[in-house]
Design a protein around this motif. Structure first.
Motif, mmCIF file in Angstrom:
data_model
loop_
_atom_site.group_PDB
_atom_site.id
_atom_site.type_symbol
_atom_site.label_atom_id
_atom_site.label_comp_id
_atom_site.label_asym_id
_atom_site.label_seq_id
_atom_site.Cartn_x
_atom_site.Cartn_y
_atom_site.Cartn_z
ATOM 1 N N THR A 1 -42.415 64.798 106.439
ATOM 2 C CA THR A 1 -43.058 65.086 105.117
ATOM 3 C C THR A 1 -44.280 64.258 104.797
ATOM 4 O OG1 THR A 1 -40.896 65.323 103.841
ATOM 5 C CG2 THR A 1 -42.851 64.864 102.981
ATOM 6 N N LYS B 229 -32.222 66.405 100.741
ATOM 7 C CA LYS B 229 -32.864 67.499 100.033
ATOM 8 C C LYS B 229 -34.012 67.494 99.766
ATOM 9 C CE LYS B 229 -30.861 71.550 97.595
ATOM 10 N NZ LYS B 229 -29.678 71.902 97.383
ATOM 11 N N GLY B 230 -34.612 66.493 98.288
ATOM 12 C CA GLY B 230 -35.193 67.039 98.218
ATOM 13 C C GLY B 230 -36.536 67.135 99.423
ATOM 14 N N ALA B 231 -36.479 66.073 100.151
ATOM 15 C CA ALA B 231 -38.021 66.389 101.296
ATOM 16 C C ALA B 231 -37.908 67.372 101.791
ATOM 17 C CB ALA B 231 -37.544 64.846 102.124
ATOM 18 N N THR B 232 -36.834 68.244 102.512
ATOM 19 C CA THR B 232 -36.480 69.593 102.691
ATOM 20 C C THR B 232 -37.595 70.351 101.685
ATOM 21 O OG1 THR B 232 -35.053 68.568 103.851
ATOM 22 C CG2 THR B 232 -35.486 70.851 103.893
ATOM 23 N N ILE B 233 -37.424 70.263 100.799
ATOM 24 C CA ILE B 233 -37.887 70.712 100.003
ATOM 25 C C ILE B 233 -39.571 70.708 99.968
ATOM 26 C CG2 ILE B 233 -38.896 72.221 97.401
ATOM 27 C CD1 ILE B 233 -35.315 71.018 96.884
ATOM 28 N N VAL B 234 -40.083 69.689 99.560
ATOM 29 C CA VAL B 234 -41.556 68.988 99.445
ATOM 30 C C VAL B 234 -41.836 69.582 101.065
ATOM 31 C CG1 VAL B 234 -43.387 67.645 98.642
ATOM 32 C CG2 VAL B 234 -41.699 67.500 97.710
ATOM 33 N N GLY B 235 -41.684 69.134 101.971
ATOM 34 C CA GLY B 235 -41.763 69.372 102.808
ATOM 35 C C GLY B 235 -42.238 71.054 103.424
ATOM 36 N N LEU B 236 -40.991 71.993 103.446
ATOM 37 C CA LEU B 236 -40.935 73.316 104.268
ATOM 38 C C LEU B 236 -42.286 73.917 102.794
ATOM 39 C CD1 LEU B 236 -37.033 74.552 103.916
ATOM 40 C CD2 LEU B 236 -38.920 75.024 105.424
ATOM 41 N N MET B 237 -41.901 73.434 101.448
ATOM 42 C CA MET B 237 -43.096 73.777 101.148
ATOM 43 C C MET B 237 -44.979 73.457 101.217
ATOM 44 S SD MET B 237 -42.142 74.353 97.107
ATOM 45 C CE MET B 237 -43.952 74.857 96.576
ATOM 46 N N VAL B 238 -45.036 72.491 101.705
ATOM 47 C CA VAL B 238 -46.526 72.046 102.186
ATOM 48 C C VAL B 238 -46.690 72.572 103.507
ATOM 49 C CG1 VAL B 238 -47.633 70.017 102.845
ATOM 50 C CG2 VAL B 238 -46.620 70.093 100.640
#
Lengths: 259, 272
Positions: free
Chosen positions: B122, B187-196
Protein backbone atom coordinates in the motif's frame (compact mmCIF):
# COMPACT_ATOMS: atom_id res chain seq x y z
CA UNK A 1 37.54 3.64 -15.91
CA UNK A 2 36.21 6.58 -13.93
CA UNK A 3 32.62 5.86 -15.00
CA UNK A 4 33.02 2.24 -14.00
CA UNK A 5 34.30 3.29 -10.57
CA UNK A 6 31.40 5.69 -10.08
CA UNK A 7 28.76 3.13 -11.02
CA UNK A 8 30.36 0.49 -8.80
CA UNK A 9 30.49 2.85 -5.84
CA UNK A 10 26.89 3.99 -6.30
CA UNK A 11 25.60 0.40 -6.36
CA UNK A 12 27.57 -0.53 -3.23
CA UNK A 13 26.66 2.65 -1.37
CA UNK A 14 22.94 2.45 -2.18
CA UNK A 15 22.78 -1.10 -0.86
CA UNK A 16 24.55 -0.06 2.33
CA UNK A 17 22.12 2.82 2.87
CA UNK A 18 19.12 0.63 2.02
CA UNK A 19 19.95 -1.84 4.77
CA UNK A 20 21.25 0.66 7.35
CA UNK A 21 17.99 2.59 7.04
CA UNK A 22 15.90 -0.57 7.42
CA UNK A 23 14.79 -1.11 3.78
CA UNK A 24 14.14 2.55 2.98
CA UNK A 25 13.47 1.95 -0.76
CA UNK A 26 16.62 3.73 -1.98
CA UNK A 27 17.30 0.75 -4.28
CA UNK A 28 14.07 1.19 -6.25
CA UNK A 29 14.66 2.17 -9.91
CA UNK A 30 13.03 5.61 -9.50
CA UNK A 31 15.86 6.48 -7.08
CA UNK A 32 18.73 4.38 -8.53
CA UNK A 33 18.32 5.60 -12.12
CA UNK A 34 18.07 9.23 -11.04
CA UNK A 35 21.28 8.99 -9.01
CA UNK A 36 23.14 7.16 -11.80
CA UNK A 37 21.84 9.80 -14.21
CA UNK A 38 23.02 12.63 -11.98
CA UNK A 39 26.45 11.03 -11.53
CA UNK A 40 26.90 10.49 -15.27
CA UNK A 41 25.74 14.02 -16.12
CA UNK A 42 22.24 13.35 -17.44
CA UNK A 43 19.61 13.64 -14.70
CA UNK A 44 16.72 13.96 -17.17
CA UNK A 45 17.39 10.62 -18.85
CA UNK A 46 17.93 9.11 -15.41
CA UNK A 47 14.53 10.31 -14.24
CA UNK A 48 12.69 9.08 -17.33
CA UNK A 49 14.44 5.71 -17.30
CA UNK A 50 13.76 5.45 -13.56
CA UNK A 51 10.05 6.08 -14.08
CA UNK A 52 9.85 3.43 -16.82
CA UNK A 53 11.82 0.81 -14.90
CA UNK A 54 9.95 1.49 -11.65
CA UNK A 55 6.72 0.45 -13.34
CA UNK A 56 8.20 -2.68 -14.87
CA UNK A 57 9.95 -3.75 -11.66
CA UNK A 58 7.02 -2.83 -9.41
CA UNK A 59 6.23 -6.44 -8.58
CA UNK A 60 9.82 -7.47 -7.94
CA UNK A 61 10.04 -7.14 -4.20
CA UNK A 62 11.56 -9.31 -1.57
CA UNK A 63 8.74 -10.76 0.44
CA UNK A 64 9.67 -13.69 2.65
CA UNK A 65 12.71 -15.72 1.72
CA UNK A 66 12.36 -15.90 -2.08
CA UNK A 67 14.92 -13.86 -4.03
CA UNK A 68 13.41 -11.64 -6.75
CA UNK A 69 15.31 -10.32 -9.81
CA UNK A 70 17.88 -7.79 -8.64
CA UNK A 71 16.34 -4.36 -9.31
CA UNK A 72 19.36 -2.43 -8.00
CA UNK A 73 21.84 -3.97 -10.43
CA UNK A 74 19.27 -4.13 -13.27
CA UNK A 75 18.20 -0.50 -12.98
CA UNK A 76 21.72 0.77 -12.19
CA UNK A 77 23.50 -0.91 -15.09
CA UNK A 78 20.58 -0.51 -17.52
CA UNK A 79 20.51 3.24 -16.89
CA UNK A 80 24.29 3.56 -17.05
CA UNK A 81 24.47 1.73 -20.40
CA UNK A 82 21.61 3.82 -21.82
CA UNK A 83 23.30 7.08 -20.82
CA UNK A 84 26.80 6.00 -21.96
CA UNK A 85 25.38 4.94 -25.34
CA UNK A 86 23.18 8.05 -25.67
CA UNK A 87 20.00 6.01 -25.95
CA UNK A 88 16.64 6.18 -24.21
CA UNK A 89 14.36 4.33 -21.85
CA UNK A 90 13.61 1.49 -24.29
CA UNK A 91 17.27 0.48 -24.41
CA UNK A 92 17.58 0.77 -20.64
CA UNK A 93 14.53 -1.45 -20.30
CA UNK A 94 15.78 -4.03 -22.78
CA UNK A 95 19.07 -4.26 -20.88
CA UNK A 96 17.78 -3.93 -17.32
CA UNK A 97 15.56 -7.00 -17.48
CA UNK A 98 18.15 -9.63 -18.42
CA UNK A 99 20.71 -7.98 -16.13
CA UNK A 100 18.30 -8.08 -13.18
CA UNK A 101 17.65 -11.76 -13.85
CA UNK A 102 21.36 -12.57 -14.03
CA UNK A 103 22.15 -10.52 -10.95
CA UNK A 104 19.62 -12.47 -8.92
CA UNK A 105 22.36 -15.02 -8.43
CA UNK A 106 24.58 -12.48 -6.59
CA UNK A 107 22.08 -12.34 -3.75
CA UNK A 108 21.64 -16.11 -3.66
CA UNK A 109 25.42 -16.49 -3.45
CA UNK A 110 25.71 -13.92 -0.63
CA UNK A 111 22.87 -15.55 1.31
CA UNK A 112 24.67 -18.89 1.04
CA UNK A 113 28.03 -17.46 2.10
CA UNK A 114 26.46 -15.73 5.08
CA UNK A 115 24.79 -18.96 6.13
CA UNK A 116 28.31 -20.26 6.82
CA UNK A 117 28.83 -17.28 9.15
CA UNK A 118 26.04 -18.43 11.42
CA UNK A 119 28.09 -21.01 13.30
CA UNK A 120 30.52 -18.27 14.21
CA UNK A 121 27.61 -16.02 15.18
CA UNK A 122 26.36 -18.70 17.58
CA UNK A 123 29.82 -18.91 19.17
CA UNK A 124 29.84 -15.13 19.65
CA UNK A 125 26.37 -15.25 21.21
CA UNK A 126 27.46 -18.00 23.60
CA UNK A 127 30.30 -15.75 24.72
CA UNK A 128 27.92 -12.75 25.03
CA UNK A 129 30.28 -10.94 22.67
CA UNK A 130 27.90 -8.27 21.36
CA UNK A 131 30.67 -6.24 19.71
CA UNK A 132 31.72 -9.30 17.74
CA UNK A 133 28.12 -9.92 16.68
CA UNK A 134 27.70 -6.34 15.45
CA UNK A 135 31.01 -6.52 13.56
CA UNK A 136 30.02 -9.80 11.95
CA UNK A 137 26.62 -8.37 10.97
CA UNK A 138 28.09 -5.24 9.41
CA UNK A 139 30.82 -7.37 7.83
CA UNK A 140 28.14 -9.47 6.15
CA UNK A 141 26.56 -6.30 4.81
CA UNK A 142 29.89 -4.98 3.53
CA UNK A 143 30.54 -8.29 1.79
CA UNK A 144 27.29 -7.81 -0.13
CA UNK A 145 28.22 -4.20 -0.95
CA UNK A 146 31.64 -5.31 -2.20
CA UNK A 147 30.02 -7.83 -4.54
CA UNK A 148 27.84 -5.05 -5.98
CA UNK A 149 30.86 -2.81 -6.42
CA UNK A 150 32.76 -5.49 -8.33
CA UNK A 151 29.77 -6.34 -10.52
CA UNK A 152 29.10 -2.67 -11.35
CA UNK A 153 32.77 -1.88 -11.98
CA UNK A 154 33.47 -4.89 -14.18
CA UNK A 155 30.19 -4.64 -16.12
CA UNK A 156 30.78 -1.01 -17.08
CA UNK A 157 34.55 -1.33 -17.65
CA UNK A 158 34.36 -4.34 -19.93
CA UNK A 159 30.73 -4.33 -21.04
CA UNK A 160 30.10 -0.82 -22.36
CA UNK A 161 31.58 -1.25 -25.83
CA UNK A 162 30.01 -4.63 -26.40
CA UNK A 163 26.63 -3.37 -25.21
CA UNK A 164 26.84 -0.26 -27.38
CA UNK A 165 27.65 -2.26 -30.48
CA UNK A 166 24.82 -4.64 -29.70
CA UNK A 167 22.29 -1.83 -29.16
CA UNK A 168 23.24 -0.10 -32.40
CA UNK A 169 22.54 -3.27 -34.32
CA UNK A 170 19.00 -3.77 -33.02
CA UNK A 171 16.62 -3.31 -35.98
CA UNK A 172 14.02 -0.50 -35.81
CA UNK A 173 11.10 -2.92 -35.95
CA UNK A 174 12.33 -4.59 -32.77
CA UNK A 175 12.86 -1.22 -31.09
CA UNK A 176 9.26 -0.24 -31.89
CA UNK A 177 8.11 -3.53 -30.50
CA UNK A 178 10.10 -2.90 -27.34
CA UNK A 179 8.33 0.43 -26.96
CA UNK A 180 4.95 -1.32 -27.15
CA UNK A 181 6.19 -3.95 -24.72
CA UNK A 182 7.32 -1.15 -22.39
CA UNK A 183 3.69 -0.01 -22.18
CA UNK A 184 2.51 -3.54 -21.48
CA UNK A 185 5.11 -4.64 -18.95
CA UNK A 186 3.66 -2.69 -16.00
CA UNK A 187 0.67 -5.06 -16.28
CA UNK A 188 2.93 -7.86 -15.07
CA UNK A 189 4.09 -5.76 -12.13
CA UNK A 190 0.54 -4.89 -11.11
CA UNK A 191 -0.60 -8.49 -11.53
CA UNK A 192 2.22 -9.58 -9.20
CA UNK A 193 1.05 -7.07 -6.61
CA UNK A 194 -2.52 -8.24 -6.95
CA UNK A 195 -1.59 -11.91 -6.61
CA UNK A 196 -1.60 -12.12 -2.80
CA UNK A 197 -4.30 -9.47 -2.35
CA UNK A 198 -7.10 -9.87 -4.86
CA UNK A 199 -9.90 -12.38 -4.30
CA UNK A 200 -13.33 -12.99 -5.81
CA UNK A 201 -14.99 -10.73 -3.24
CA UNK A 202 -12.61 -7.79 -3.26
CA UNK A 203 -11.96 -7.62 -7.01
CA UNK A 204 -14.60 -4.85 -7.03
CA UNK A 205 -12.25 -2.42 -5.27
CA UNK A 206 -9.69 -2.94 -8.01
CA UNK A 207 -12.36 -2.28 -10.65
CA UNK A 208 -13.54 0.79 -8.73
CA UNK A 209 -10.06 2.32 -8.70
CA UNK A 210 -9.58 1.44 -12.37
CA UNK A 211 -12.93 2.94 -13.45
CA UNK A 212 -12.50 6.13 -11.42
CA UNK A 213 -9.39 6.82 -13.46
CA UNK A 214 -10.50 5.41 -16.81
CA UNK A 215 -13.85 7.25 -16.94
CA UNK A 216 -13.37 10.25 -14.67
CA UNK A 217 -9.62 10.82 -14.82
CA UNK A 218 -9.32 11.49 -11.08
CA UNK A 219 -5.66 11.86 -10.02
CA UNK A 220 -4.20 8.90 -8.12
CA UNK A 221 -3.87 10.88 -4.87
CA UNK A 222 -7.59 11.64 -5.07
CA UNK A 223 -8.41 7.99 -5.61
CA UNK A 224 -6.18 7.11 -2.65
CA UNK A 225 -8.20 9.46 -0.43
CA UNK A 226 -11.47 7.94 -1.65
CA UNK A 227 -9.95 4.56 -0.87
CA UNK A 228 -9.03 5.55 2.69
CA UNK A 229 -12.52 6.93 3.35
CA UNK A 230 -14.15 3.86 1.82
CA UNK A 231 -11.90 1.57 3.88
CA UNK A 232 -12.94 3.33 7.10
CA UNK A 233 -16.61 3.13 6.20
CA UNK A 234 -16.42 -0.55 5.39
CA UNK A 235 -14.19 -1.60 8.27
CA UNK A 236 -15.87 0.45 11.00
CA UNK A 237 -19.44 1.10 9.88
CA UNK A 238 -20.29 -2.37 8.57
CA UNK A 239 -18.07 -4.23 10.97
CA UNK A 240 -20.70 -6.49 12.54
CA UNK A 241 -22.18 -7.69 9.29
CA UNK A 242 -19.13 -9.04 7.54
CA UNK A 243 -16.85 -9.80 10.43
CA UNK A 244 -16.06 -13.31 9.24
CA UNK A 245 -15.55 -12.45 5.58
CA UNK A 246 -11.83 -13.20 5.83
CA UNK A 247 -12.42 -16.91 5.99
CA UNK A 248 -14.89 -16.96 3.10
CA UNK A 249 -12.49 -14.90 1.01
CA UNK A 250 -10.02 -17.72 0.91
CA UNK A 251 -12.55 -20.32 -0.17
CA UNK A 252 -13.93 -18.08 -2.90
CA UNK A 253 -10.49 -17.46 -4.23
CA UNK A 254 -9.86 -21.12 -4.77
CA UNK A 255 -13.20 -21.72 -6.48
CA UNK A 256 -12.68 -18.87 -8.91
CA UNK A 257 -9.27 -19.81 -10.11
CA UNK A 258 -9.42 -23.58 -9.91
CA UNK A 259 -10.31 -23.77 -13.57
CA UNK B 1 -0.53 -2.86 32.28
CA UNK B 2 -2.58 -0.20 30.53
CA UNK B 3 -1.66 1.48 27.26
CA UNK B 4 -2.23 4.90 28.84
CA UNK B 5 0.70 4.29 31.19
CA UNK B 6 3.50 6.82 30.80
CA UNK B 7 6.97 5.49 30.12
CA UNK B 8 9.68 6.27 32.65
CA UNK B 9 12.77 8.17 31.61
CA UNK B 10 14.83 5.00 31.36
CA UNK B 11 12.12 3.25 29.37
CA UNK B 12 12.08 6.11 26.87
CA UNK B 13 15.83 5.69 26.52
CA UNK B 14 15.25 1.98 25.98
CA UNK B 15 12.74 2.75 23.23
CA UNK B 16 15.26 4.94 21.45
CA UNK B 17 17.90 2.21 21.73
CA UNK B 18 15.48 -0.36 20.32
CA UNK B 19 14.74 2.01 17.43
CA UNK B 20 18.42 2.49 16.56
CA UNK B 21 19.37 -1.16 17.03
CA UNK B 22 16.56 -2.25 14.74
CA UNK B 23 18.51 -1.04 11.69
CA UNK B 24 20.87 -4.00 12.17
CA UNK B 25 18.12 -6.45 11.25
CA UNK B 26 19.04 -7.43 7.70
CA UNK B 27 22.77 -6.78 7.62
CA UNK B 28 23.51 -10.49 7.46
CA UNK B 29 20.29 -11.92 6.08
CA UNK B 30 20.99 -15.53 5.07
CA UNK B 31 19.31 -18.82 4.26
CA UNK B 32 20.15 -20.59 7.50
CA UNK B 33 18.74 -18.20 10.10
CA UNK B 34 17.39 -15.35 7.97
CA UNK B 35 17.27 -12.18 10.15
CA UNK B 36 18.28 -13.90 13.41
CA UNK B 37 21.67 -12.23 13.91
CA UNK B 38 20.18 -8.78 13.36
CA UNK B 39 17.23 -9.51 15.63
CA UNK B 40 19.48 -10.77 18.40
CA UNK B 41 21.56 -7.58 18.20
CA UNK B 42 18.29 -5.63 18.31
CA UNK B 43 17.49 -7.30 21.64
CA UNK B 44 20.76 -6.16 23.22
CA UNK B 45 19.33 -2.93 24.76
CA UNK B 46 16.86 -5.09 26.70
CA UNK B 47 19.33 -7.89 27.47
CA UNK B 48 22.02 -5.61 28.89
CA UNK B 49 19.40 -3.88 31.08
CA UNK B 50 17.70 -6.91 32.52
CA UNK B 51 20.55 -9.38 32.86
CA UNK B 52 23.62 -8.41 34.79
CA UNK B 53 25.80 -11.50 34.55
CA UNK B 54 27.56 -12.83 31.48
CA UNK B 55 25.92 -16.26 31.55
CA UNK B 56 22.36 -14.89 31.46
CA UNK B 57 23.23 -12.42 28.74
CA UNK B 58 24.79 -15.14 26.59
CA UNK B 59 21.77 -17.34 27.12
CA UNK B 60 19.43 -14.54 26.03
CA UNK B 61 21.49 -13.63 22.95
CA UNK B 62 21.54 -17.28 21.97
CA UNK B 63 17.78 -17.53 22.49
CA UNK B 64 17.23 -14.77 19.96
CA UNK B 65 19.55 -16.39 17.40
CA UNK B 66 16.66 -18.68 16.47
CA UNK B 67 15.48 -18.32 12.88
CA UNK B 68 13.48 -15.14 12.46
CA UNK B 69 11.87 -13.35 9.54
CA UNK B 70 9.38 -10.51 9.29
CA UNK B 71 8.81 -7.27 7.39
CA UNK B 72 11.79 -5.09 8.40
CA UNK B 73 9.68 -1.92 8.79
CA UNK B 74 7.56 -3.39 11.60
CA UNK B 75 10.20 -5.40 13.47
CA UNK B 76 10.37 -3.07 16.50
CA UNK B 77 6.85 -4.03 17.55
CA UNK B 78 8.04 -7.62 17.96
CA UNK B 79 11.27 -6.43 19.62
CA UNK B 80 9.08 -4.43 22.00
CA UNK B 81 6.96 -7.45 22.92
CA UNK B 82 10.03 -9.64 23.34
CA UNK B 83 11.58 -6.92 25.52
CA UNK B 84 8.55 -6.93 27.83
CA UNK B 85 8.80 -10.72 28.03
CA UNK B 86 12.54 -10.66 28.78
CA UNK B 87 11.83 -8.16 31.56
CA UNK B 88 9.26 -10.51 33.05
CA UNK B 89 11.67 -13.44 32.66
CA UNK B 90 14.47 -11.60 34.44
CA UNK B 91 12.25 -10.65 37.38
CA UNK B 92 10.25 -13.83 37.72
CA UNK B 93 12.31 -17.03 38.09
CA UNK B 94 9.30 -19.29 37.44
CA UNK B 95 8.67 -17.70 34.04
CA UNK B 96 9.10 -20.28 31.26
CA UNK B 97 11.60 -18.74 28.85
CA UNK B 98 10.43 -20.96 26.00
CA UNK B 99 7.38 -18.70 25.82
CA UNK B 100 9.54 -15.86 24.49
CA UNK B 101 10.45 -17.65 21.29
CA UNK B 102 6.95 -19.07 20.93
CA UNK B 103 5.45 -15.59 21.08
CA UNK B 104 8.05 -14.31 18.61
CA UNK B 105 7.24 -17.09 16.16
CA UNK B 106 3.56 -16.42 16.64
CA UNK B 107 4.04 -12.73 15.90
CA UNK B 108 6.48 -12.80 13.00
CA UNK B 109 4.03 -14.45 10.59
CA UNK B 110 1.06 -12.12 11.09
CA UNK B 111 3.36 -9.09 11.25
CA UNK B 112 5.02 -10.11 8.01
CA UNK B 113 1.59 -10.40 6.44
CA UNK B 114 0.35 -7.04 7.67
CA UNK B 115 3.73 -5.35 7.23
CA UNK B 116 4.13 -6.56 3.65
CA UNK B 117 0.66 -5.46 2.61
CA UNK B 118 0.93 -2.13 4.46
CA UNK B 119 4.46 -1.18 3.44
CA UNK B 120 5.22 -3.02 0.21
CA UNK B 121 1.65 -3.26 -1.06
CA UNK B 122 0.00 0.00 0.00
CA UNK B 123 2.39 2.71 1.18
CA UNK B 124 5.03 2.03 -1.48
CA UNK B 125 2.42 1.98 -4.23
CA UNK B 126 0.95 5.30 -3.13
CA UNK B 127 4.44 6.81 -2.92
CA UNK B 128 5.31 5.44 -6.38
CA UNK B 129 2.03 6.72 -7.82
CA UNK B 130 2.76 10.25 -6.69
CA UNK B 131 6.52 10.24 -7.29
CA UNK B 132 6.25 8.62 -10.70
CA UNK B 133 4.09 11.22 -12.42
CA UNK B 134 6.58 13.90 -11.34
CA UNK B 135 9.56 11.84 -12.49
CA UNK B 136 7.89 11.27 -15.88
CA UNK B 137 7.70 15.05 -16.29
CA UNK B 138 11.42 15.17 -15.58
CA UNK B 139 11.13 16.62 -12.08
CA UNK B 140 13.74 15.67 -9.51
CA UNK B 141 11.00 16.06 -6.91
CA UNK B 142 9.63 12.69 -8.09
CA UNK B 143 12.21 10.43 -6.40
CA UNK B 144 12.55 12.79 -3.43
CA UNK B 145 8.82 12.81 -2.75
CA UNK B 146 8.74 9.04 -3.24
CA UNK B 147 11.37 8.54 -0.52
CA UNK B 148 9.74 11.01 1.89
CA UNK B 149 6.21 9.66 1.46
CA UNK B 150 7.51 6.19 2.21
CA UNK B 151 9.99 6.87 4.96
CA UNK B 152 8.22 9.39 7.17
CA UNK B 153 5.45 6.89 8.02
CA UNK B 154 8.10 4.11 8.03
CA UNK B 155 10.19 5.80 10.73
CA UNK B 156 7.13 6.71 12.82
CA UNK B 157 5.88 3.12 12.72
CA UNK B 158 9.38 1.89 13.51
CA UNK B 159 9.62 4.04 16.65
CA UNK B 160 6.04 3.92 17.94
CA UNK B 161 5.69 0.26 17.00
CA UNK B 162 8.39 -0.47 19.58
CA UNK B 163 6.56 1.57 22.23
CA UNK B 164 3.28 -0.13 21.34
CA UNK B 165 4.81 -3.61 21.46
CA UNK B 166 6.53 -2.98 24.78
CA UNK B 167 3.43 -1.52 26.45
CA UNK B 168 1.16 -4.32 25.48
CA UNK B 169 3.80 -6.93 26.13
CA UNK B 170 2.37 -10.37 26.64
CA UNK B 171 -1.15 -9.04 26.24
CA UNK B 172 -0.64 -7.80 22.70
CA UNK B 173 -2.10 -10.79 20.91
CA UNK B 174 -5.12 -11.03 23.24
CA UNK B 175 -5.83 -7.34 22.88
CA UNK B 176 -5.29 -7.39 19.16
CA UNK B 177 -7.40 -10.48 18.66
CA UNK B 178 -10.22 -9.31 20.90
CA UNK B 179 -10.74 -6.00 19.20
CA UNK B 180 -9.84 -7.43 15.79
CA UNK B 181 -7.36 -4.59 15.19
CA UNK B 182 -5.12 -6.77 13.04
CA UNK B 183 -7.99 -7.88 10.82
CA UNK B 184 -9.25 -4.31 10.51
CA UNK B 185 -5.87 -2.91 9.51
CA UNK B 186 -5.33 -5.77 7.10
CA UNK B 187 -8.74 -5.37 5.49
CA UNK B 188 -8.53 -1.57 5.25
CA UNK B 189 -5.06 -1.71 3.75
CA UNK B 190 -6.25 -4.22 1.17
CA UNK B 191 -9.11 -1.97 0.08
CA UNK B 192 -6.91 1.10 -0.33
CA UNK B 193 -4.16 -0.93 -1.99
CA UNK B 194 -6.51 -2.51 -4.52
CA UNK B 195 -8.07 0.84 -5.47
CA UNK B 196 -4.67 2.44 -5.94
CA UNK B 197 -3.37 -0.49 -7.97
CA UNK B 198 -6.55 -0.32 -10.07
CA UNK B 199 -6.04 3.38 -10.72
CA UNK B 200 -2.36 2.90 -11.52
CA UNK B 201 -3.17 0.07 -13.90
CA UNK B 202 -5.49 2.43 -15.74
CA UNK B 203 -2.97 5.24 -15.91
CA UNK B 204 0.20 3.29 -16.59
CA UNK B 205 -0.48 0.19 -18.65
CA UNK B 206 -0.83 1.20 -22.28
CA UNK B 207 -2.25 -1.04 -24.97
CA UNK B 208 -4.09 0.29 -28.01
CA UNK B 209 -5.27 -1.56 -31.04
CA UNK B 210 -4.19 -0.17 -34.38
CA UNK B 211 -6.63 -2.43 -36.26
CA UNK B 212 -8.76 -0.67 -38.87
CA UNK B 213 -11.79 -2.34 -40.43
CA UNK B 214 -12.89 -1.27 -43.85
CA UNK B 215 -16.60 -1.60 -44.55
CA UNK B 216 -17.42 -0.31 -48.03
CA UNK B 217 -15.57 2.99 -48.29
CA UNK B 218 -15.62 3.66 -44.59
CA UNK B 219 -12.56 3.04 -42.44
CA UNK B 220 -13.36 2.14 -38.86
CA UNK B 221 -10.53 2.23 -36.35
CA UNK B 222 -11.34 -0.31 -33.68
CA UNK B 223 -9.79 1.70 -30.85
CA UNK B 224 -12.29 4.58 -31.34
CA UNK B 225 -15.19 2.23 -30.73
CA UNK B 226 -13.55 0.62 -27.75
CA UNK B 227 -12.98 4.07 -26.22
CA UNK B 228 -16.66 4.92 -26.49
CA UNK B 229 -17.76 1.77 -24.69
CA UNK B 230 -15.04 1.20 -22.13
CA UNK B 231 -11.93 3.37 -22.27
CA UNK B 232 -8.76 1.48 -21.41
CA UNK B 233 -10.51 -1.88 -21.73
CA UNK B 234 -7.46 -3.50 -23.36
CA UNK B 235 -5.00 -2.62 -20.56
CA UNK B 236 -7.54 -3.93 -18.03
CA UNK B 237 -7.99 -7.21 -19.88
CA UNK B 238 -4.26 -7.65 -20.31
CA UNK B 239 -3.59 -7.05 -16.61
CA UNK B 240 -6.30 -9.52 -15.61
CA UNK B 241 -4.85 -12.01 -18.09
CA UNK B 242 -1.44 -11.64 -16.40
CA UNK B 243 -3.06 -12.10 -12.99
CA UNK B 244 -4.74 -15.25 -14.25
CA UNK B 245 -1.46 -16.66 -15.59
CA UNK B 246 0.24 -15.98 -12.24
CA UNK B 247 -2.65 -17.65 -10.40
CA UNK B 248 -2.17 -20.68 -12.62
CA UNK B 249 1.39 -20.83 -11.32
CA UNK B 250 3.30 -19.38 -14.27
CA UNK B 251 6.62 -17.78 -13.25
CA UNK B 252 6.81 -13.96 -13.27
CA UNK B 253 9.96 -13.99 -15.36
CA UNK B 254 8.29 -16.23 -17.94
CA UNK B 255 5.34 -13.90 -18.38
CA UNK B 256 7.69 -10.91 -18.57
CA UNK B 257 9.43 -12.55 -21.52
CA UNK B 258 6.06 -13.55 -23.04
CA UNK B 259 4.91 -9.92 -22.73
CA UNK B 260 8.00 -8.64 -24.52
CA UNK B 261 7.43 -11.22 -27.26
CA UNK B 262 3.76 -10.15 -27.58
CA UNK B 263 4.83 -6.51 -27.84
CA UNK B 264 7.35 -7.16 -30.57
CA UNK B 265 5.26 -9.65 -32.58
CA UNK B 266 2.07 -7.59 -32.15
CA UNK B 267 3.69 -4.44 -33.47
CA UNK B 268 5.40 -6.35 -36.32
CA UNK B 269 2.10 -7.69 -37.64
CA UNK B 270 0.41 -4.38 -36.93
CA UNK B 271 -2.41 -5.17 -34.53
CA UNK B 272 -1.17 -3.10 -31.58
Amino acid sequence: MQTALIVGIILALLWFIEKMLGTAMVIRPIVVSTIIGAALGDVQTGLLVGATLELVFMGFIQVGGAVPPDVLVGAGLGTAYAIIGNSGAEVALALALPIALLAQSIKVLVFIIRSWFMNYAMKLAKAANIKGMINLNVGGLLLHCAMYFIVGFVAILFGSNAVEAFVNNIPDAIMNGLEVAGGLLPAVGFALLLLPMMTKTNVLYFLLGFSLLAYMNIPILGITLFGVVLAFIIVYEFNGKNGDSDTTDKEDEEELFDV
Amino acid sequence: MSDKRKLTKDEKKLMREIFWSSFMLEGSYNYERQQALGFSIGMWPAIKRYYKNEKDRAEALERHMNIFNTTPHVVTTITGVATALEKEASENPSFDKKIINNVKIGLMGPFAGIGDSLFWGTLRIIAVGIGLSLAQQGSILGPILFLLLFNVPHMLVRYYGGVFGYKFGTKIMDQANNSGIMQKISKGATIVGLMVIGAMTASMVTLESSLVFTIGDEKIPMQDYLDQIFPLLLPLLYTIFMFYLLKRGMKPTTILLVTIAIGIIGSLIGII
